[in-house]
Design an enzyme around this catalytic site. Structure first.
Site, PDB file in Angstrom:
ATOM      1  N   ASP A 157       3.450   9.323  -0.667  1.00 44.94           N
ATOM      2  CA  ASP A 157       2.244   8.573  -0.311  1.00 44.94           C
ATOM      3  C   ASP A 157       2.011   7.504  -1.378  1.00 44.94           C
ATOM      4  OD1 ASP A 157      -0.055   7.996   1.161  1.00 44.94           O
ATOM      5  OD2 ASP A 157      -0.648  10.101   1.293  1.00 44.94           O
ATOM      6  N   HIS A 174       0.820  -1.221   0.000  1.00 47.73           N
ATOM      7  CA  HIS A 174       0.000   0.000   0.000  1.00 47.73           C
ATOM      8  C   HIS A 174       0.848   1.264   0.000  1.00 47.73           C
ATOM      9  CE1 HIS A 174      -4.075  -1.786   0.772  1.00 47.73           C
ATOM     10  NE2 HIS A 174      -3.283  -2.825   1.003  1.00 47.73           N
TER      11      HIS A 174
HETATM   12  P1  ADQ Z   1      -3.090   5.937   4.826  1.00 53.16           P
HETATM   13  O1  ADQ Z   1      -1.684   6.368   5.026  1.00 53.16           O
HETATM   14  O2  ADQ Z   1      -3.898   5.723   6.038  1.00 53.16           O
HETATM   15  O3  ADQ Z   1      -3.191   4.624   3.934  1.00 53.16           O
HETATM   16  P2  ADQ Z   1      -4.984   7.390   2.987  1.00 53.16           P
HETATM   17  O4  ADQ Z   1      -5.006   6.626   1.718  1.00 53.16           O
HETATM   18  O5  ADQ Z   1      -5.051   8.851   2.789  1.00 53.16           O
HETATM   19  O6  ADQ Z   1      -3.721   7.117   3.889  1.00 53.16           O
HETATM   20  O7  ADQ Z   1      -6.233   6.940   3.826  1.00 53.16           O
HETATM   21  C1  ADQ Z   1      -6.593   7.542   5.022  1.00 53.16           C
HETATM   22  C2  ADQ Z   1      -8.017   7.114   5.387  1.00 53.16           C
HETATM   23  O8  ADQ Z   1      -8.226   7.446   6.746  1.00 53.16           O
HETATM   24  C3  ADQ Z   1      -9.059   7.829   4.548  1.00 53.16           C
HETATM   25  O9  ADQ Z   1     -10.104   6.960   4.239  1.00 53.16           O
HETATM   26  C4  ADQ Z   1      -9.539   8.948   5.480  1.00 53.16           C
HETATM   27  O10 ADQ Z   1     -10.878   9.321   5.306  1.00 53.16           O
HETATM   28  C5  ADQ Z   1      -9.330   8.329   6.840  1.00 53.16           C
HETATM   29  N1  ADQ Z   1      -9.033   9.413   7.799  1.00 53.16           N
HETATM   30  C6  ADQ Z   1      -8.004  10.272   7.786  1.00 53.16           C
HETATM   31  N2  ADQ Z   1      -8.129  11.177   8.789  1.00 53.16           N
HETATM   32  C7  ADQ Z   1      -9.260  10.874   9.436  1.00 53.16           C
HETATM   33  C8  ADQ Z   1      -9.973  11.433  10.558  1.00 53.16           C
HETATM   34  N3  ADQ Z   1      -9.551  12.513  11.190  1.00 53.16           N
HETATM   35  N4  ADQ Z   1     -11.097  10.841  10.942  1.00 53.16           N
HETATM   36  C9  ADQ Z   1     -11.564   9.768  10.298  1.00 53.16           C
HETATM   37  N5  ADQ Z   1     -10.963   9.211   9.229  1.00 53.16           N
HETATM   38  C10 ADQ Z   1      -9.835   9.747   8.805  1.00 53.16           C
HETATM   39  C11 ADQ Z   1      -2.255   3.726   3.312  1.00 53.16           C
HETATM   40  C12 ADQ Z   1      -1.225   4.374   2.407  1.00 53.16           C
HETATM   41  C13 ADQ Z   1      -1.911   5.210   1.346  1.00 53.16           C
HETATM   42  C14 ADQ Z   1      -2.909   4.363   0.574  1.00 53.16           C
HETATM   43  C15 ADQ Z   1      -3.817   3.596   1.515  1.00 53.16           C
HETATM   44  C16 ADQ Z   1      -4.670   2.588   0.773  1.00 53.16           C
HETATM   45  O11 ADQ Z   1      -0.318   5.165   3.160  1.00 53.16           O
HETATM   46  O12 ADQ Z   1      -0.977   5.773   0.448  1.00 53.16           O
HETATM   47  O13 ADQ Z   1      -3.712   5.205  -0.242  1.00 53.16           O
HETATM   48  O14 ADQ Z   1      -3.072   2.873   2.487  1.00 53.16           O
HETATM   49  O15 ADQ Z   1      -3.879   1.760  -0.017  1.00 53.16           O
END
Ligand code: ADQ
Length: 507
Positions: free
Chosen positions: A361, A154
């Protein structure tokens, strides 16, 4: 139909404080078909027992094990989040390469394999997720598991010279060759992996297949998508509408700018705040006309780098408000807590600008959520870092270099001034991609490719041997190699057309 066995570090079947992108994606991606989700329960115990707790959640079978305290420290905080996470996000300055951490990582992967193997049934397809579990495939093979096993990373794959800073990096890279299929987020990650496999490990690429360490596997990009239908339904919920109304009322006569991230150094939050500060400096007439809401709940708070980051972000937010606030207006709000996804959808919708500017990311699902939540007749503008995997697909965002405060400030100025017609044109194109390349398409595509990798049958003896030695064992493993068959090369076109889907062409 094959049962899909998904393995990830955490099993998070309900929305909760620790949910990140992986949990959100898997929860929705697994709905519908027969599946088992295996991983850590999130509980810590004094001594590891290997006891597996099984339960049913909706139509999903869930099996979990508890981790012992020492494993949690070495495998989770130490190797996974203290070494691999910073390294794979190009932060070798923060990486802590302790040998005891590597041993804990190897031990937990072996324990996971031993706990999972008895649960497997004939015909299962196994899909392992993310950097915590790279050696799991090799450990399962060592236990005699013959089922097709795929792996998806990921997070980004690091540049060759950075990866080589990891002690025993060859062992980790070699462990990937126990899988039938290795998926990465973008072609850039595949290129970085190739650079290592070809130049450091003397391997070769033939179509989708990479051969190195005397073995071969398929390595290609499968960009992850959003659970778009579910997210659209959430954004129409009463909870979303209430959150949207609340933010709209709070930002009355102001353009709302929103950032939503786990508080992680890869997300570029301090750099983003510097960009916002630069914008206020460049456009003092706008100080009372904008409101920047940064939502950043703490994650991995036990790791020192995260404590430092939190202090930096709070200090910068304090400085910005101390400089620019007036008695009835503060230009920014920094909120250190989680929100329900429905509330987030409402907040995104109220925001004229979505600021998604990670330094590195794998994909970034917040960018896709922001787009999905917009009002089609009056959509906001997405500002997106070129270093997020999502920027390879979302070319109609304003693509920025997150390291440059001036560039961020200019992008904010363009986004806030952008005419409705251009906002609609950009949003239409972004939304088409978010709908087409959703999480269901991602899962179907990966699973179809894994089935093809297994079914690409050929004559006995053609296939390079699978990895039979466990991660970190000497190459002269007494178990020796197991000869297996290699089918005709699986082309990416075949894999994608089998799933009836192609990823958006990178620009
Ligand atoms: P993450 O690093 O967690 O994932 P991301 O893909 O942006 O990053 O996902 C974050 C998730 O957490 C989103 O669904 C978002 O809505 C939720 N989130 C963030 N802040 C929040 C808050 N304050 N309250 C509730 N929910 C919140 C890892 C990798 C990424 C990749 C994903 C999926 O680092 O690059 O996109 O896996 O493969």
């Amino acid at each position: 139909m094959s049962r899909l066995v998904v393995v990830s570090n955490r099993v998070a079947t309900t929305e909760g404080a620790t949910s990140g992108g992986l949990a959100v994606a898997l929860r929705s991606g697994l709905a519908g078909d027969p599946a088992l989700w295996f991983g850590w329960s999130g509980e810590r115990v004094a001594a590891y027992t290997g006891d597996v707790t099984q339960r049913r959640v909706g139509d999903l079978d869930v099996a979990t094990v508890d981790l012992e305290e020492a494993d949690y420290e070495a495998y989770y905080n130490g190797y996974s989040n203290g070494a691999l996470w910073p390294l794979f996000h190009s932060r070798t300055d923060l990486a802590d390469y302790e040998r005891a951490f590597a041993e804990g990582y190897r031990r937990v992967n072996r324990r996971f394999a031993e706990a999972l193997a008895p649960l497997l049934q004939p015909g299962d397809l196994i899909w392992v997720h993310d950097y915590h579990l790279i050696p799991l495939g090799a450990e399962l093979r060592r236990l005699g598991v013959e089922a097709p096993i795929g792996f998806f990373l990921h997070i980004p794959w690091p540049a060759r010279q950075l990866f080589a800073t990891l002690p025993r990096h060859r062992d980790l890279a070699e462990a990937l060759f126990a899988y039938d299929l290795v998926g990465m987020q973008t072609d850039d990650d595949v290129e970085a992996f190739d650079s290592y496999a070809l130049h450091e490990a003397g391997g070769v690429r033939d179509g989708d297949r990479v051969e190195a360490f005397g073995r071969s596997t398929i390595v290609r990009a499968f960009p992850i998508g959003l659970d778009t239908d579910n997210f659209l339904a959430l954004s129409r919920s009463d909870e979303a509408i209430r959150a949207c109304d609340r933010m709209t009322a709070h930002g009355l006569f102001r353009s709302l700018i929103v950032g939503v991230d786990r508080l992680d150094y890869s997300k570029g939050i301090p750099e983003r705040l510097l960009g916002f500060e630069q914008y206020l400096r460049d456009h003092p007439d706008m100080v009372r006309k904008v409101l920047y809401l940064q939502i950043a709940p703490s994650s991995r708070g036990e790791v020192e780098a995260y404590q430092t980051l939190r202090a930096n972000v709070l200090a910068l937010a304090g400085r910005i408000n101390a400089t620019w606030a007036e008695m009835d207006h503060a230009p920014m709000l920094c909120v250190n807590r989680n929100y329900a996804r429905a509330e987030l959808a409402g907040i995104y919708r109220a925001a004229k600008v979505g600021l998604v500017t990670p330094l590195r990311d794998g994909m970034n699902l917040v960018a896709k959520e922001y787009v999905a939540a917009q009002d089609p007749s009056d959509p906001g503008v997405l500002i997106l870092s070129r270093f997020a995997g999502a920027s390879r697909q979302m070319r109609d965002a304003l693509i920025v270099n997150p390291y440059s405060p001036e560039e961020l400030a200019d992008a904010l100025a363009s986004a806030i001034a952008m005419p409705l017609e251009e906002r609609i044109r950009r949003w239409d194109s972004l939304m088409a991609g978010v709908v087409r390349d959703d999480v269901g398409a991602w899962k179907d595509c990966f699973v179809a490719a894994l089935e093809l990798a297994r079914d690409s049958g050929a004559s006995e003896g053609e296939r390079p041997r699978r990895a039979t030695r466990a991660f970190g064992q000497l190459s002269a493993d007494p178990l020796g190699p197991t000869p297996l068959r290699l089918g005709p090369r699986l082309s990416s076109d075949t894999a994608f057309s089998a799933a009836g889907w192609r990823p958006t062409a990178p620009g």
